[in-house]
Motif scaffolding. Structure first.
Motif, PDB file in Angstrom:
ATOM      1  N   SER B 217     101.285 -77.701  60.760  1.00 51.58           N
ATOM      2  CA  SER B 217     100.184 -78.276  59.693  1.00 51.58           C
ATOM      3  C   SER B 217      98.894 -78.358  60.516  1.00 51.58           C
ATOM      4  O   SER B 217      97.724 -78.157  59.862  1.00 51.58           O
ATOM      5  N   THR B 218      98.803 -78.663  61.983  1.00 51.73           N
ATOM      6  CA  THR B 218      97.717 -78.774  62.541  1.00 51.73           C
ATOM      7  C   THR B 218      96.933 -77.587  62.756  1.00 51.73           C
ATOM      8  O   THR B 218      95.787 -77.317  62.818  1.00 51.73           O
ATOM      9  N   TYR B 219      97.809 -76.510  62.627  1.00 54.61           N
ATOM     10  CA  TYR B 219      97.034 -75.092  63.067  1.00 54.61           C
ATOM     11  C   TYR B 219      96.798 -74.414  61.686  1.00 54.61           C
ATOM     12  O   TYR B 219      95.757 -73.714  61.445  1.00 54.61           O
ATOM     13  N   PHE B 220      97.681 -74.452  60.864  1.00 51.39           N
ATOM     14  CA  PHE B 220      97.640 -73.567  59.526  1.00 51.39           C
ATOM     15  C   PHE B 220      96.853 -74.781  58.196  1.00 51.39           C
ATOM     16  O   PHE B 220      97.749 -75.783  58.129  1.00 51.39           O
ATOM     17  N   GLN B 221      96.072 -74.099  57.459  1.00 49.70           N
ATOM     18  CA  GLN B 221      95.625 -74.859  56.437  1.00 49.70           C
ATOM     19  C   GLN B 221      96.194 -74.599  55.423  1.00 49.70           C
ATOM     20  O   GLN B 221      95.560 -73.550  54.727  1.00 49.70           O
ATOM     21  N   THR B 222      97.381 -74.770  54.606  1.00 49.40           N
ATOM     22  CA  THR B 222      97.957 -74.591  53.648  1.00 49.40           C
ATOM     23  C   THR B 222      98.744 -75.820  53.147  1.00 49.40           C
ATOM     24  O   THR B 222      99.299 -76.532  53.623  1.00 49.40           O
ATOM     25  N   PRO B 223      98.799 -75.809  51.674  1.00 46.75           N
ATOM     26  CA  PRO B 223      99.410 -76.958  51.075  1.00 46.75           C
ATOM     27  C   PRO B 223     101.028 -77.054  51.480  1.00 46.75           C
ATOM     28  O   PRO B 223     101.647 -77.822  51.032  1.00 46.75           O
ATOM     29  N   LEU B 224     101.402 -75.536  51.709  1.00 47.36           N
ATOM     30  CA  LEU B 224     102.972 -75.549  51.880  1.00 47.36           C
ATOM     31  C   LEU B 224     103.240 -76.403  53.318  1.00 47.36           C
ATOM     32  O   LEU B 224     104.521 -76.810  53.148  1.00 47.36           O
ATOM     33  N   LEU B 225     102.469 -76.762  54.047  1.00 43.48           N
ATOM     34  CA  LEU B 225     102.822 -77.561  55.388  1.00 43.48           C
ATOM     35  C   LEU B 225     102.297 -79.010  54.814  1.00 43.48           C
ATOM     36  O   LEU B 225     100.843 -79.275  55.017  1.00 43.48           O
ATOM     37  N   ILE B 226     103.006 -79.805  54.418  1.00 49.77           N
ATOM     38  CA  ILE B 226     102.409 -80.881  53.804  1.00 49.77           C
ATOM     39  C   ILE B 226     101.790 -82.209  54.699  1.00 49.77           C
ATOM     40  O   ILE B 226     100.960 -82.782  54.340  1.00 49.77           O
ATOM     41  N   GLY B 227     101.896 -81.907  56.044  1.00 50.52           N
ATOM     42  CA  GLY B 227     101.061 -82.464  56.990  1.00 50.52           C
ATOM     43  C   GLY B 227      99.552 -82.400  56.802  1.00 50.52           C
ATOM     44  O   GLY B 227      98.810 -83.316  57.148  1.00 50.52           O
ATOM     45  N   ASN B 228      99.235 -81.213  56.142  1.00 51.28           N
ATOM     46  CA  ASN B 228      97.807 -81.166  55.970  1.00 51.28           C
ATOM     47  C   ASN B 228      97.200 -82.142  55.069  1.00 51.28           C
ATOM     48  O   ASN B 228      96.015 -82.592  55.219  1.00 51.28           O
ATOM     49  N   PHE B 229      97.868 -82.476  54.318  1.00 53.54           N
ATOM     50  CA  PHE B 229      97.447 -83.647  53.169  1.00 53.54           C
ATOM     51  C   PHE B 229      97.147 -84.764  53.937  1.00 53.54           C
ATOM     52  O   PHE B 229      96.590 -85.897  53.306  1.00 53.54           O
ATOM     53  N   ALA B 230      97.814 -85.247  54.989  1.00 54.38           N
ATOM     54  CA  ALA B 230      97.546 -86.337  55.687  1.00 54.38           C
ATOM     55  C   ALA B 230      96.416 -86.496  56.797  1.00 54.38           C
ATOM     56  O   ALA B 230      96.419 -87.436  57.479  1.00 54.38           O
ATOM     57  N   MET B 231      95.779 -85.280  56.631  1.00 57.40           N
ATOM     58  CA  MET B 231      94.688 -85.188  57.657  1.00 57.40           C
ATOM     59  C   MET B 231      93.288 -85.299  57.098  1.00 57.40           C
ATOM     60  O   MET B 231      92.948 -84.603  55.990  1.00 57.40           O
ATOM     61  N   VAL B 232      92.438 -86.133  57.542  1.00 57.16           N
ATOM     62  CA  VAL B 232      90.996 -86.245  56.859  1.00 57.16           C
ATOM     63  C   VAL B 232      90.223 -85.127  56.809  1.00 57.16           C
ATOM     64  O   VAL B 232      89.652 -84.586  56.093  1.00 57.16           O
ATOM     65  N   LYS B 233      90.416 -84.314  57.985  1.00 61.85           N
ATOM     66  CA  LYS B 233      89.587 -83.049  58.328  1.00 61.85           C
ATOM     67  C   LYS B 233      90.123 -82.064  57.317  1.00 61.85           C
ATOM     68  O   LYS B 233      89.489 -80.875  57.476  1.00 61.85           O
ATOM     69  N   ARG B 234      91.199 -82.201  56.652  1.00 63.98           N
ATOM     70  CA  ARG B 234      91.774 -81.078  55.950  1.00 63.98           C
ATOM     71  C   ARG B 234      91.530 -81.548  54.373  1.00 63.98           C
ATOM     72  O   ARG B 234      91.811 -80.754  53.415  1.00 63.98           O
ATOM     73  N   SER B 235      91.020 -82.772  54.069  1.00 64.01           N
ATOM     74  CA  SER B 235      90.811 -83.172  52.761  1.00 64.01           C
ATOM     75  C   SER B 235      89.589 -82.924  52.140  1.00 64.01           C
ATOM     76  O   SER B 235      88.467 -82.293  52.815  1.00 64.01           O
ATOM     77  N   VAL B 236      89.361 -82.889  50.782  1.00 60.04           N
ATOM     78  CA  VAL B 236      88.024 -82.743  49.981  1.00 60.04           C
ATOM     79  C   VAL B 236      87.086 -83.580  50.525  1.00 60.04           C
ATOM     80  O   VAL B 236      85.939 -83.311  50.468  1.00 60.04           O
ATOM     81  N   ILE B 237      87.170 -84.704  51.128  1.00 59.37           N
ATOM     82  CA  ILE B 237      86.340 -85.624  51.671  1.00 59.37           C
ATOM     83  C   ILE B 237      85.410 -85.281  52.730  1.00 59.37           C
ATOM     84  O   ILE B 237      84.491 -85.619  53.088  1.00 59.37           O
ATOM     85  N   TYR B 238      86.037 -84.248  53.502  1.00 61.88           N
ATOM     86  CA  TYR B 238      85.567 -83.540  54.571  1.00 61.88           C
ATOM     87  C   TYR B 238      85.074 -82.103  54.389  1.00 61.88           C
ATOM     88  O   TYR B 238      84.025 -81.864  54.628  1.00 61.88           O
ATOM     89  N   GLN B 239      86.026 -81.186  53.569  1.00 58.65           N
ATOM     90  CA  GLN B 239      85.529 -80.004  53.319  1.00 58.65           C
ATOM     91  C   GLN B 239      85.586 -79.734  51.677  1.00 58.65           C
ATOM     92  O   GLN B 239      86.498 -80.088  50.987  1.00 58.65           O
ATOM     93  N   GLU B 240      84.623 -78.748  51.212  1.00 57.11           N
ATOM     94  CA  GLU B 240      84.694 -78.484  49.939  1.00 57.11           C
ATOM     95  C   GLU B 240      86.052 -77.994  49.314  1.00 57.11           C
ATOM     96  O   GLU B 240      86.567 -78.547  48.308  1.00 57.11           O
ATOM     97  N   ASN B 241      86.661 -77.025  50.113  1.00 54.31           N
ATOM     98  CA  ASN B 241      87.935 -76.554  49.628  1.00 54.31           C
ATOM     99  C   ASN B 241      89.074 -77.070  50.295  1.00 54.31           C
ATOM    100  O   ASN B 241      90.188 -76.611  50.447  1.00 54.31           O
ATOM    101  N   GLY B 242      88.887 -78.433  50.501  1.00 58.59           N
ATOM    102  CA  GLY B 242      90.037 -79.021  51.266  1.00 58.59           C
ATOM    103  C   GLY B 242      91.189 -79.684  50.358  1.00 58.59           C
ATOM    104  O   GLY B 242      91.242 -79.397  49.126  1.00 58.59           O
ATOM    105  N   MET B 243      92.141 -80.261  50.941  1.00 59.98           N
ATOM    106  CA  MET B 243      93.351 -80.710  50.199  1.00 59.98           C
ATOM    107  C   MET B 243      93.176 -81.878  49.191  1.00 59.98           C
ATOM    108  O   MET B 243      92.270 -82.754  49.719  1.00 59.98           O
ATOM    109  N   ASP B 244      93.488 -81.578  47.969  1.00 55.52           N
ATOM    110  CA  ASP B 244      93.167 -82.782  47.137  1.00 55.52           C
ATOM    111  C   ASP B 244      94.323 -84.005  47.077  1.00 55.52           C
ATOM    112  O   ASP B 244      95.430 -83.560  47.381  1.00 55.52           O
ATOM    113  N   VAL B 245      93.705 -84.929  47.197  1.00 57.21           N
ATOM    114  CA  VAL B 245      94.807 -86.205  47.208  1.00 57.21           C
ATOM    115  C   VAL B 245      95.802 -86.157  46.112  1.00 57.21           C
ATOM    116  O   VAL B 245      96.974 -86.304  46.586  1.00 57.21           O
ATOM    117  N   LYS B 246      95.625 -85.770  45.027  1.00 56.86           N
ATOM    118  CA  LYS B 246      96.385 -85.785  44.056  1.00 56.86           C
ATOM    119  C   LYS B 246      97.492 -84.739  44.265  1.00 56.86           C
ATOM    120  O   LYS B 246      98.795 -84.823  44.204  1.00 56.86           O
TER     121      LYS B 246
END
Lengths: 212, 276
Positions: B217-246
């Motif tokens: 999850s720390t290496y690949f940015q993909t919603p298939l690796l759910i760890g992505n959703f728990a990283m602020v730097k992968r979320s929409v509050i950090y980047q435009e195409n980031g992971m959505d909270v919902k």
């Protein structure tokens, strides 16, 4: 009544129980005999519902184990080395178990401890128990709810002379109560003393049946 | 009622009886908090309002999307990985060690394999929540001691200087979801998946799977690796195409439901054997 119909069990490609057909009747004590690895413990695990047959069926009072029920009703079990919570006293361990199904109150728990020669008021933690005391607690756990089916795997392990004498008494009392008892024991003399029927296992099969 | 009794038994046995396992979490949380506090102090930015949200952003910042083609060296987000890996470790052993010991007495008394499984799922949920509660409470106490401001605001300058973050403006609800609800839910999902895999494979392999999911999850940015959703730097509050909270909530709920369901299916045929 427990009915095994052509029961086999394979574990990791090895046949540990091989086509056993046997009926266990209430009020009778069955002794299991056989060398290590002959299938005694596996047979007890099958009857107690801890493992299910690869083929064949086990029926208890008309209900199929694994289909109609997960575990036999009214089962008292001592299998291999008893394991309890280290930081609890003997009484607290049994009481914690008793609260899971509410079939034994504090009086029954104390009575079971006394029957095995343990002191219900003993404040020592389980981790301070000797091997013999641990075994006695395992027996107490098996009998405290006055089950109709009692499965005891090597109950005499680590028991001293006094412990064996108390166990003799427990077996007599349970037999008088009409309990179906299945037990294994390496001491053949004792097995003959307790059992009404002796089943000899070899390579997962019942090789011989002896009525005493 | 029987489920309630089993859960009560698991709380006594699996949480109270193993409370020492939460001590390293409290110690590490203190170390990370003090370390971050000292970093802020060393920046000589007394006029900036250092808040507890800055601290939580540090805990859960994770890793920005990685682009190997730029020739960057990949640096693992140690704090984030520690938080989630320790959570997985904390919930690894109890359910199955219990089943080969005292648990045999418990499961045969409750007469139901499904209830045993559901109680262990509840235990994983409670143990994970308690673990995160330890993190939040310890950081809250240290914030009080170190005079870190307790508010839903945060210093953008601290974020930019120390965490290399330019965040979208966050409402208190968004802070709550991104820094509390989502990390706990993702961790519960990973731990329940690990619990479910324990019915099929050896426990050590299950922990390795959890670790692989978190490291990947720390290496690949993909919603298939759910760890992505728990990283602020992968979320929409950090980047435009980031992971959505919902999406994160939906993904974690899906993993939780699938893990519980697969466990119910498997436990019916599961052989309760000594490890030997």
């Amino acid at each position: 009544m427990i009915k095994l119909e052509n029961v086999s069990k394979n574990i990791k490609g090895k046949t540990v129980i091989d086509g056993i057909t046997q009926t266990f009747h209430g009020g009778i004590t069955y002794g299991l005999k056989g060398i290590n690895g002959s299938g005694k413990t596996m047979l007890m695990r099958l009857v107690s519902g801890l493992i299910y047959p690869t083929s064949g069926r086990i029926e208890i009072r008309g209900k199929e184990l694994g289909k109609d029920m997960s575990f036999p009703d009214d089962l008292g079990l001592l299998i291999e080395n008893p394991a309890f919570l280290d930081s609890y006293t003997g009484f607290d361990n049994l009481w914690l178990l008793a609260t899971l199904n509410n079939r034994a109150g504090k009086t029954e728990v104390k009575e079971a401890l006394l029957r095995t020669g343990l002191d219900p008021e003993d404040r020592r933690k389980y981790k301070k128990y000797s091997l013999g005391m641990k075994q006695r607690l395992g027996i107490a756990a098996a009998i405290m709810e006055k089950p109709q089916i009692l499965i005891l795997d090597e109950p005499l392990n680590a028991l001293d002379t006094e412990g064996v004498a108390l166990f003799d008494k427990i077996i007599r009392e349970e037999q008088e109560r009409g309990t179906l008892i299945i037990l294994s024991c390496h001491e053949e003399k004792k097995l003959h003393e307790y059992a009404d029927v002796i089943l000899t296992l070899e390579n997962g099969k019942i090789k011989d049946r002896e009525e005493l | 009622m029987r489920l309630y009794r089993l859960i009560r038994y698991d709380i006594k046995n699996g949480i109270s009886g193993r409370s020492y396992l939460y001590a390293p979490a409290a110690i590490l949380c203190s170390v990370f908090t003090v370390s971050f506090y000292m970093s802020v102090q060393s920046m000589n930015i007394e006029d900036e309002k250092f808040t507890i949200v800055n601290l939580f952003l540090y805990f859960f910042e994770g890793k920005e999307p990685f682009s190997p083609e730029l020739g960057n060296a990949f640096v693992f987000p140690v704090v984030w990985l520690f938080i989630f890996l320790y959570s997985a470790f904390l919930t690894l052993n109890y359910p199955y060690s219990n089943l080969t010991g005292f648990g045999i007495q418990a499961i045969t008394r409750t007469k139901s394999r499904n209830l045993w499984w559901l109680s262990k799922c509840c235990w994983v949920f409670l143990a994970t929540c308690l673990y995160f509660a330890v993190w939040y409470i310890v950081s809250l106490l240290l914030s009080v001691i170190l005079h870190i401001d307790l508010s839903f605001q945060y210093s953008e300058r601290i974020c930019a200087l120390l965490l290399d973050m330019q965040l979208q403006p966050m409402q208190p609800g968004s802070v709550w979801m991104s820094l509390v609800v989502l990390p706990v839910m993702i961790s519960v999902a990973v731990n329940l998946l690990q619990l479910c895999l324990g019915l099929f494979f050896d426990r050590m392999y299950c922990f390795i799977v959890s670790a692989v999911i978190l490291f990947a999850s720390t290496y690949f940015q993909t919603p298939l690796l759910i760890g992505n959703f728990a990283m602020v730097k992968r979320s929409v509050i950090y980047q435009e195409n980031g992971m959505d909270v919902k999406q994160g909530i939906i993904a974690s709920v899906l993993v939780i439901i699938l893990s519980i369901g697969a466990g119910i299916w498997r436990i019916r045929k599961y052989d309760i054997l000594k490890k030997s």
